[in-house]
Design an enzyme around this catalytic site. Structure first.
Site, short mmCIF file in Angstrom:
data_model
loop_
_atom_site.label_atom_id
_atom_site.label_comp_id
_atom_site.label_asym_id
_atom_site.label_seq_id
_atom_site.Cartn_x
_atom_site.Cartn_y
_atom_site.Cartn_z
N ARG A 19 0.84 -1.21 0.00
CA ARG A 19 0.00 0.00 0.00
C ARG A 19 0.87 1.25 0.00
O ARG A 19 0.48 2.29 -0.48
CB ARG A 19 -0.95 -0.02 1.20
CG ARG A 19 -2.21 -0.82 0.90
CD ARG A 19 -3.19 -0.78 2.03
NE ARG A 19 -2.61 -1.32 3.24
CZ ARG A 19 -3.31 -1.75 4.27
NH1 ARG A 19 -4.62 -1.70 4.23
NH2 ARG A 19 -2.73 -2.24 5.34
N ASP A 38 -3.26 -0.52 -4.02
CA ASP A 38 -4.17 -0.69 -2.89
C ASP A 38 -5.46 -1.31 -3.42
O ASP A 38 -5.97 -0.89 -4.47
CB ASP A 38 -4.45 0.70 -2.29
CG ASP A 38 -5.18 0.62 -0.96
OD1 ASP A 38 -6.06 -0.25 -0.83
OD2 ASP A 38 -4.87 1.42 -0.07
N LYS A 49 -15.13 -13.04 4.48
CA LYS A 49 -14.22 -13.99 3.83
C LYS A 49 -15.01 -14.97 2.95
O LYS A 49 -14.59 -15.33 1.86
CB LYS A 49 -13.42 -14.79 4.87
CG LYS A 49 -12.47 -13.98 5.72
CD LYS A 49 -11.41 -13.21 4.93
CE LYS A 49 -10.26 -14.06 4.49
NZ LYS A 49 -9.17 -13.26 3.87
N VAL A 68 -2.96 -19.44 11.91
CA VAL A 68 -1.60 -19.55 11.36
C VAL A 68 -0.56 -19.17 12.42
O VAL A 68 -0.57 -18.07 12.97
CB VAL A 68 -1.43 -18.66 10.11
CG1 VAL A 68 -0.03 -18.81 9.53
CG2 VAL A 68 -2.48 -19.04 9.05
#
Length: 345
Positions: A38, A67, A163, A191
């Site tokens: 970004r 972005d 999601k 994760v």
């Protein structure tokens, strides 16, 4: 000579925890990499994280400012790329006023990437989705969920809903407008694994909070865990393997465990470094009280007491994926936080 030398891979959101590990493995496999950021001011941070991971990227890695909320620079970013790993994702917002604040950027960001990849002649996109697009909104079950299951968006928290809708929009785009563009999706559980610098996922904060004694105990929450190195490895397999086209793959190291078991792993293996870890389960009512004031705790309430077991049998069978154990993933997070002196930051 490595046949990958001519192949350029775009990695979106190049400073993120999973993205940096993907870049590391792509460079080690001989690919050329272009990463979106970004802000280009982050380039030196990414290069330092790669160095901590053992790779001096040099000119085999280039950066471009792009972005997801803007059309600018995406055609340029995709130009000449064989593959795209779309890892960038809007971070969970805890203070949103309406769920569309998360849903719209997530969905539009994915479509932006797919549209530009198709127009640039990219062969395949690998989308980093999430377990949040699989396991939410269903009756409690101990049998593992697999890739055939989709989160029921009518009963899912806003982030998980975003999601799910983003991944569904991706598959629909490929079917209706993809013009031969290939897609695979990776759905990782929580994760863990080695951090390479101060940029790491919110899940690593769990380990940090346990090690620093910030957590007075463990909420009764169940999750699968996976090492970030194995998540990156699965992205690379899904990128090239013919059998991965059109498929989603859950990434988990093994059966899900309760958070108190994570605390136990730290306590058993880290000696004095785990001196502040509390190996006890917090009663649900305490969390419900804390949730009245803390939006982070509030987001945990729907998960209390629910088994979130999933299976990676498909990735193992189709792609030959072989992940590290849950224990190894958890310990790698803790050891890297200690080694890089990030516990006090």
């Amino acid at each position: 000579m490595n046949s990958n030398n001519e192949k350029l891979v775009l990695v979106t959101g190049g400073s993120g925890f999973i993205a940096v590990h993907c870049i590391l493995q792509l460079l080690n496999a001989g690919f050329m990499v272009r990463a979106t950021l970004r802000s280009l001011s982050r380039e030196s941070d990414v290069r330092l994280m790669l160095k901590n991971g053992g790779v001096e990227a040099g000119d085999r890695l280039t950066f471009i400012e792009a972005d997801l909320s803007s059309d600018a620079h995406w055609p340029e970013a995709m130009n000449g790329c064989t593959y795209v790993l779309h890892v960038a994702s809007p971070t969970p917002k805890l203070d949103y006023k309406h769920e569309d604040e998360m849903i719209i950027p997530a969905r539009e960001g994915v479509l932006q990437v797919l549209r530009t990849a198709r127009d640039a002649g990219v062969k395949r996109v690998v989308l980093t989705s999430a377990i949040g697009a699989v396991v939410y909104g269903h009756p409690n079950q101990t049998a593992p969920f697999d890739e055939a299951t989709w989160t029921d968006t009518a009963n899912a928290p806003a982030y998980q809903k975003s999601k799910t809708l983003a991944e569904k929009a991706a598959w629909e785009f490929i079917e209706k407008e993809g013009n031969g563009l290939e897609l695979a999706a990776i759905n990782p559980v929580t994760v863990m694994g080695p951090v390479l610098g101060p940029d790491y996922s919110h899940s690593i904060h769990l380990i940090k909070n346990l090690l620093t004694g910030k957590m007075p105990g463990c909420p009764k929450i169940n999750s699968g865990f996976v090492d970030v190195r194995d998540v990156a490895d699965l992205h690379l397999r899904a990128m090239e393997h013919p059998a991965a086209n059109g498929q989603r793959f859950i990434a988990t190291a093994g059966e899900s465990i309760w958070l108190v078991a994570v605390a136990r792993i730290l306590k058993e293996h880290l000696g004095t470094a785990a001196g502040k870890v509390k190996v006890k389960e917090l009663p649900n009512f305490l969390l419900r009280i804390a949730a009245l004031k803390d939006p982070m705790v509030r987001s945990m309430i729907p998960l209390l007491g629910r088994v979130m077991n999933v299976t990676s049998a498909k990735a193992v069978r189709l792609l030959g994926w072989s992940p590290r154990s849950t224990e190894e993933a958890v310990l790698a997070s803790a050891q890297s936080l200690i080694r890089l002196q990030l516990l006090n930051q």
